[in-house]
Each structure stands twice: as C-alpha cells, then as structure tokens.
Design a protein around this motif. Structure first.
Motif, PDB file in Angstrom:
ATOM      1  N   VAL A   1       0.829  -1.204   0.000  1.00 12.99           N
ATOM      2  CA  VAL A   1       0.000   0.000   0.000  1.00 12.99           C
ATOM      3  C   VAL A   1       0.867   1.259   0.000  1.00 12.99           C
ATOM      4  N   SER A   2       2.146   1.110   0.212  1.00 11.94           N
ATOM      5  CA  SER A   2       3.076   2.228   0.052  1.00 11.94           C
ATOM      6  C   SER A   2       3.988   1.931  -1.137  1.00 11.94           C
ATOM      7  N   LEU A   3       4.686   2.939  -1.614  1.00 13.11           N
ATOM      8  CA  LEU A   3       5.599   2.830  -2.766  1.00 13.11           C
ATOM      9  C   LEU A   3       4.867   2.467  -4.056  1.00 13.11           C
ATOM     10  N   GLN A   4       3.536   2.667  -4.097  1.00  6.57           N
ATOM     11  CA  GLN A   4       2.774   2.261  -5.282  1.00  6.57           C
ATOM     12  C   GLN A   4       3.091   3.090  -6.518  1.00  6.57           C
ATOM     13  N   LYS A   5       3.651   4.266  -6.349  1.00  2.00           N
ATOM     14  CA  LYS A   5       4.010   5.044  -7.534  1.00  2.00           C
ATOM     15  C   LYS A   5       5.274   4.490  -8.196  1.00  2.00           C
ATOM     16  N   PHE A   6       5.973   3.592  -7.485  1.00  6.00           N
ATOM     17  CA  PHE A   6       7.173   2.961  -8.036  1.00  6.00           C
ATOM     18  C   PHE A   6       6.930   1.508  -8.436  1.00  6.00           C
ATOM     19  N   ILE A   7       6.272   0.763  -7.556  1.00  5.30           N
ATOM     20  CA  ILE A   7       6.188  -0.687  -7.737  1.00  5.30           C
ATOM     21  C   ILE A   7       4.887  -1.216  -7.147  1.00  5.30           C
ATOM     22  N   GLU A   8       4.328  -2.247  -7.784  1.00  2.52           N
ATOM     23  CA  GLU A   8       3.157  -2.950  -7.271  1.00  2.52           C
ATOM     24  C   GLU A   8       3.506  -4.424  -7.127  1.00  2.52           C
ATOM     25  N   VAL A   9       3.235  -4.956  -5.953  1.00  4.68           N
ATOM     26  CA  VAL A   9       3.495  -6.369  -5.686  1.00  4.68           C
ATOM     27  C   VAL A   9       2.236  -7.006  -5.132  1.00  4.68           C
ATOM     28  N   GLU A  10       1.868  -8.138  -5.682  1.00  4.76           N
ATOM     29  CA  GLU A  10       0.735  -8.911  -5.178  1.00  4.76           C
ATOM     30  C   GLU A  10       1.165 -10.353  -5.007  1.00  4.76           C
ATOM     31  N   GLU A  11       0.937 -10.886  -3.822  1.00  3.10           N
ATOM     32  CA  GLU A  11       1.283 -12.275  -3.526  1.00  3.10           C
ATOM     33  C   GLU A  11       0.038 -13.003  -3.046  1.00  3.10           C
ATOM     34  N   LYS A  12      -0.222 -14.157  -3.646  1.00  5.59           N
ATOM     35  CA  LYS A  12      -1.356 -14.986  -3.238  1.00  5.59           C
ATOM     36  C   LYS A  12      -0.843 -16.361  -2.830  1.00  5.59           C
ATOM     37  N   ILE A  13      -1.301 -16.806  -1.654  1.00  4.87           N
ATOM     38  CA  ILE A  13      -0.922 -18.121  -1.141  1.00  4.87           C
ATOM     39  C   ILE A  13      -2.197 -18.873  -0.779  1.00  4.87           C
ATOM     40  N   ARG A  14      -2.253 -20.138  -1.154  1.00  7.09           N
ATOM     41  CA  ARG A  14      -3.433 -20.955  -0.856  1.00  7.09           C
ATOM     42  C   ARG A  14      -2.979 -22.306  -0.309  1.00  7.09           C
ATOM     43  N   TYR A  15      -3.623 -22.717   0.791  1.00  8.99           N
ATOM     44  CA  TYR A  15      -3.358 -24.016   1.396  1.00  8.99           C
ATOM     45  C   TYR A  15      -4.597 -24.889   1.257  1.00  8.99           C
ATOM     46  N   ASP A  16      -4.401 -26.075   0.677  1.00  6.91           N
ATOM     47  CA  ASP A  16      -5.493 -27.036   0.503  1.00  6.91           C
ATOM     48  C   ASP A  16      -4.988 -28.431   0.838  1.00  6.91           C
ATOM     49  N   PRO A  17      -5.896 -29.338   1.261  1.00  5.90           N
ATOM     50  CA  PRO A  17      -5.490 -30.734   1.435  1.00  5.90           C
ATOM     51  C   PRO A  17      -4.957 -31.288   0.112  1.00  5.90           C
ATOM     52  N   HIS A  18      -3.884 -32.051   0.189  1.00  6.50           N
ATOM     53  CA  HIS A  18      -3.311 -32.617  -1.027  1.00  6.50           C
ATOM     54  C   HIS A  18      -4.241 -33.694  -1.592  1.00  6.50           C
ATOM     55  N   PRO A  19      -4.524 -33.657  -2.891  1.00  6.57           N
ATOM     56  CA  PRO A  19      -5.472 -34.638  -3.456  1.00  6.57           C
ATOM     57  C   PRO A  19      -5.024 -36.093  -3.311  1.00  6.57           C
ATOM     58  N   ASP A  20      -3.713 -36.347  -3.237  1.00  2.46           N
ATOM     59  CA  ASP A  20      -3.226 -37.723  -3.108  1.00  2.46           C
ATOM     60  C   ASP A  20      -3.270 -38.233  -1.669  1.00  2.46           C
ATOM     61  N   ASN A  21      -3.293 -37.296  -0.711  1.00  3.63           N
ATOM     62  CA  ASN A  21      -3.324 -37.678   0.697  1.00  3.63           C
ATOM     63  C   ASN A  21      -4.005 -36.558   1.475  1.00  3.63           C
ATOM     64  N   PRO A  22      -5.314 -36.398   1.304  1.00  7.78           N
ATOM     65  CA  PRO A  22      -6.025 -35.233   1.860  1.00  7.78           C
ATOM     66  C   PRO A  22      -6.031 -35.146   3.377  1.00  7.78           C
ATOM     67  N   THR A  23      -5.840 -36.261   4.070  1.00  3.87           N
ATOM     68  CA  THR A  23      -5.857 -36.216   5.539  1.00  3.87           C
ATOM     69  C   THR A  23      -4.461 -36.066   6.139  1.00  3.87           C
ATOM     70  N   GLY A  24      -3.443 -36.260   5.332  1.00  2.00           N
ATOM     71  CA  GLY A  24      -2.083 -36.225   5.880  1.00  2.00           C
ATOM     72  C   GLY A  24      -1.161 -35.178   5.290  1.00  2.00           C
TER      73      GLY A  24
END
Length: 214
Positions: free
Chosen positions: A131-154
């Motif tokens: 939210v600062s330095l936006q006149k110079f640079i824009e950075v967006e980071e997205k992180i998502r955590y999901d159960p793994h399809p091969d071992n959803p419980t572990g």
C-alpha cells in the motif's frame, strides 16, 4: 519430491531456492510473475495453524528478518458460513537491491494481508499487496493451502503466485527488467525462509500433539 523449473526470459537463481517446489516464471510488459508449489507432509489443520504462528513466534524473527512488524486490523467470523476473515498490516524492508531503496528514498514498505479461511471446505487463502511505494512498484502475492489430493488427511499443498510490476513512468522504469528480476529473486529467497519456518512450526506442533518436546 522432484523439483521442476521452467524459465522464460529469466536467469536461473541459486539451486537452493528450487528445493521441494516447482517454479514457473514469465516476463511481459514490465510485469514479473512466478508461481511455486510446495507439499507439506502434515495435515491441513496443522499447516494452517503454523501459518498463523509464523510471524508470532519470536524465534522466527531472525529467519524472517525482512518482516519488521505485523498488526491485526480486523478479525471477523461469519456465523452462517463459519468463514474467518482477517486483515493484517505488515511492515517490511523495501523490496529489491540497495540502489532501489536509494532511488525511492525509503527503507520500509507497508503492506496489507487479507486472509480467508473456510474450515468446512478446508481452504486458506492469503492475499498480500503493498500500500506504500505504489508510484514505483506494485506487488501482489497470493498463497493458498489445501489438502493434497493424493493424501487429503495427511498432506497439504501450498500454491503461491507473485506478481511484480514496476510503474512505467516511475524513476525505476528505465531499469524495470533488472529491478523486477532482482525483486523476484529476493521474494523467492524469502519464500524459502518462510517454508523453513512453516516446516519447523509444523514439526513442533506435531511433537506437541504427541506429548513430546523438540
């Protein structure tokens, strides 16, 4: 887990950044974007708990030295859906090499992190933007955590996407590609540190649940 590296117009970085993850990068119109995947061999509940504790534990401050301060701005639980919404303010060292900080005249950058946790579907999504330095640079980071399809419980799969854009009319525009590349390298190095901290916390939580101490 085998490593995979696909590059398009981007010089390889140090091999340690590629451990246990797959990374793809592209460069187009002053935008550097890359995606990473990492598998935690821990259940979703443990990994998401580690995510909440990543910045809170004092022992992690040395590893995550680029994080200067974290403050919770909003914390809301939807009583109907059970979805948790959290907003935090992050103060970090300004991204990029030393000459970037000299040009922009600032050593720190303020960011906002928005988190959505749906316990029913077992998904956790974090989106962070500066939210600062936006006149110079824009950075967006997205992180998502999901159960793994091969071992959803572990196991839990973490998908991370980062976009870095130098503003075309800013003081950094003439060196945009170089700055974006150096920023991307720095973000990838910090991602490795973040995963190291997450793995350490997960092991601690695992030992704690078993009644043992590390």
């Amino acid at each position: 887990m085998a490593c995979k590296f696909v590059k398009v117009g981007f010089s390889p970085i140090r091999p340690r950044v590629l451990l246990c993850c797959s990374i793809s990068l592209c460069y187009s119109q002053m935008v550097k974007a890359y995606a990473q995947e990492h598998i935690y061999k821990h259940p979703w509940e443990r990994v998401t708990s580690a995510s909440w504790r990543k910045f809170a534990d004092p022992e992690n401050k040395r590893t995550l030295s680029h994080i200067l301060q974290v403050d919770t701005l909003n914390h809301k639980l939807d009583p109907h859906s059970g979805t948790l919404y959290t907003t935090r303010a992050l103060t970090i060292h300004a991204p990029g090499p030393w000459f970037v900080r000299k040009i922009i005249g600032q050593d720190i950058c303020h960011c906002v992190e928005s988190t959505v946790v749906d316990a029913q579907s077992k998904s956790m999504q974090l989106t962070t933007r500066n939210v600062s330095l936006q006149k110079f640079i824009e950075v967006e980071e997205k992180i998502r955590y999901d159960p793994h399809p091969d071992n959803p419980t572990g196991w839990t799969i973490c998908r991370q996407e980062t976009r870095i854009r130098i503003k075309p009319l800013s003081a950094l525009a003439s060196m945009a590609e170089r700055v974006e590349q150096r920023c991307a390298e720095r973000f990838m190095q910090n991602s490795v540190k973040g995963r190291e901290v997450m793995e350490r916390i997960c092991k601690y939580l695992e030992a704690e649940s078993s009644g043992m101490a590390l």
